[in-house]
Write a protein that holds these residues in place. Structure first.
Motif, mmCIF file in Angstrom:
data_model
loop_
_atom_site.group_PDB
_atom_site.id
_atom_site.type_symbol
_atom_site.label_atom_id
_atom_site.label_comp_id
_atom_site.label_asym_id
_atom_site.label_seq_id
_atom_site.Cartn_x
_atom_site.Cartn_y
_atom_site.Cartn_z
ATOM 1 N N LYS A 116 42.620 45.821 50.057
ATOM 2 C CA LYS A 116 42.560 44.401 49.700
ATOM 3 C C LYS A 116 43.225 44.075 48.364
ATOM 4 N N ASP A 170 44.612 32.961 57.606
ATOM 5 C CA ASP A 170 45.155 33.863 58.612
ATOM 6 C C ASP A 170 45.911 33.027 59.643
ATOM 7 N N SER A 177 48.150 37.747 57.808
ATOM 8 C CA SER A 177 47.470 38.171 56.593
ATOM 9 C C SER A 177 47.736 37.170 55.493
ATOM 10 N N GLU A 178 46.722 36.843 54.723
ATOM 11 C CA GLU A 178 46.962 35.951 53.594
ATOM 12 C C GLU A 178 47.850 36.627 52.565
ATOM 13 N N LEU A 180 50.391 41.412 50.875
ATOM 14 C CA LEU A 180 49.883 41.035 52.187
ATOM 15 C C LEU A 180 48.510 41.682 52.261
ATOM 16 N N GLN A 181 47.489 40.893 51.951
ATOM 17 C CA GLN A 181 46.209 41.484 51.621
ATOM 18 C C GLN A 181 45.591 42.295 52.752
ATOM 19 N N HIS A 182 45.515 41.718 53.926
ATOM 20 C CA HIS A 182 44.817 42.406 55.009
ATOM 21 C C HIS A 182 45.609 43.594 55.539
ATOM 22 N N GLU A 183 46.922 43.584 55.313
ATOM 23 C CA GLU A 183 47.738 44.743 55.677
ATOM 24 C C GLU A 183 47.674 45.825 54.604
#
Length: 463
Positions: free
Chosen positions: A81, A403, A428-429, A446-449
């Motif tokens: 994250k 998202d 991803s945000e 790319l936070q969620h990635e």
């Protein structure tokens, strides 16, 4: 006041936003009105990425420079994250990229390895909260060579904190990182996630991390006088040392911290909250009525806050009752040439987001002026503004906190026009958008990635 060279470097890296406040307050922001249109991007249309990750204008390219789970130069693991970031000039022309991680105790992978086994190698004094369940938030540093486009080294800089969301750079060469929670010590169920949390320390503080190229972790000292609340971002006025702070709540406040010793925030100071002059306890969100029109400017004043460590987590409620203005999820914040820009993610009639501009006053009696710079009521223009930064040639670059099949980085011109600079297809945000000190590279997460990318290309200058 700070040494001249420190202020010069800070202004260079945070960028000068073009145009005077007086001129901007008179302009008409087409993008702020329902049905209003954006503007053509100065970089041209986006080109589809054959890799299906990140669409950019023609002539631009991206490089993934860090991934969650990869080994770092200090033997620890890149935390998940990645969130708010800032850059600093390092030795021999390298860029120091300081990066938050909005991690919690059970987020995987852990920076301390499987089962937190690597914790035993660390000095316990360097880990703010290591038990009974290790907190995995914190800050990492990436040393990046913009000339050769390569990572020199990376390492953990702050350990054991929680939900390190955003923050802000200081004129004296450090990063203030912010915890987006008010967890208390003990075992409890988190009201947001519904998960069991175990903490040995209270959370909800800011911490200061010097920008250094050498591997090592900072002593984790909570900046208690800056307040204990659901922090998001900060911005520092280099002329005064005053630190402005956002709060990520639907009913949050905007704060400022007046340090006892400018440049030494650990030495304590006074916390205040923003009041719109003549409109005590007002609501700026425009949810139920359009009380604040885009382009409007209001005089503000500041009130002292009491009991700022807020054991009950109610600082925002007490401040509003005392006259402070209410804002809709204050998130990204950036200082640029005498002005502070900040985003309110769910502000506006359609809750698509607002961007505010604050100009500090010039005396103790002058609290400054506040302008609603942009309010998006069209999802084609901007949805949920979050982290933002100012470019050296005048535009803001804003991350969308959402998202979806296409999440954007949105450019905002000095006259308030909006355009799309980038799409990602990772659903991803974006987070942590910031330019290198030499203005050659735009960094973003790319936070969620769990990716940090460096974007290169023919940047447009309006100077």
């Amino acid at each position: 006041m700070f040494p001249w060279h420190s202020r010069r470097q800070f202004l260079k890296q945070t960028a000068a936003f073009a145009g005077s406040f007086a001129a901007l307050r008179d302009c008409v922001h087409a993008a702020t009105h329902p049905g209003g249109s954006g503007v053509d991007s100065p970089y041209g249309p986006l080109v589809r990425d054959p890799e299906g990750l990140l669409d950019l204008p023609r002539g631009f390219s991206y490089q993934v420079i860090s991934r969650t789970g990869a080994a770092m130069s200090d033997g620890l693991i890149t935390p998940p994250k990645p969130d708010g970031m800032a850059t600093f000039e390092g030795p021999d022309g390298v860029t120091l990229l300081l990066r938050n991680h909005e991690s919690e105790p059970d987020f995987e992978p852990s920076p301390f390895g499987e089962g937190d086994a690597l914790l035993s190698r660390l000095d316990p004094r360097k880990v703010y909260d290591s038990g009974p369940a290790a907190h995995r938030g914190g800050v990492s540093t990436v040393v990046y060579d913009t000339r050769n486009r390569r990572v020199v080294r990376d390492f953990l800089s702050l350990a054991g904190t929680a939900r390190n969301c955003a923050g802000g750079p200081t004129p004296w060469g450090s990063w203030i990182t912010c915890e987006e929670t008010v967890w208390k010590r003990g075992d409890f169920v988190d009201e947001v996630s519904g998960r069991l949390i175990r903490s040995a320390e209270d959370h909800g503080y800011n911490f200061e991390v010097p920008a250094r190229a050498e591997i090592g972790m900072v002593d984790p000292v909570p900046l208690r006088d800056m307040g204990r609340f659901v922090h998001e971002a900060v911005a520092v006025d280099p002329a005064t040392g005053v630190v402005y702070e956002t709060e990520d709540r639907d009913d949050g406040l905007i704060y400022r911290f007046l340090p006892n010793k400018p440049g030494q925030i650990a030495a304590g100071g006074r916390l205040q909250a923003l009041v719109v002059r003549g409109r005590p306890s007002t609501d700026t969100r425009n949810w139920d009525s359009a009380d604040f029109s885009p382009g409007g400017v209001w005089e503000v004043q500041w009130i002292d806050m009491q009991d700022v460590e807020s054991p009950n987590g109610d600082l925002h409620l007490r401040g509003h009752a005392a006259g402070a203005a209410r804002f809709a999820r204050g998130e990204g914040m950036w200082y640029s040439k005498g002005q502070v820009f900040f985003a309110c993610t769910s502000g506006g009639r359609r809750k698509l987001g607002q961007i505010w501009r604050y100009q500090p006053g010039h005396s103790a009696k002058d609290g400054g002026r506040l302008e609603l710079f942009v309010e998006s009521n069209d999802s084609a223009l901007l949805v949920n503004a979050d982290n933002l930064t100012a470019s050296p040639w005048g535009d803001l670059f804003v991350c969308e906190d959402r998202d979806g099949p296409e999440v954007r980085i949105v450019g905002v011109t000095p006259s308030g026009g909006l355009y799309t600079f980038a799409h990602n297809h990772a659903q991803s945000e974006f987070a942590g958008v910031t330019f290198s000190p030499d203005a050659s590279t735009l960094f973003v997460n790319l936070q969620h990635e769990g990716m940090t990318v460096a974007i290169h290309g023919p940047w447009v200058s309006r100077a």
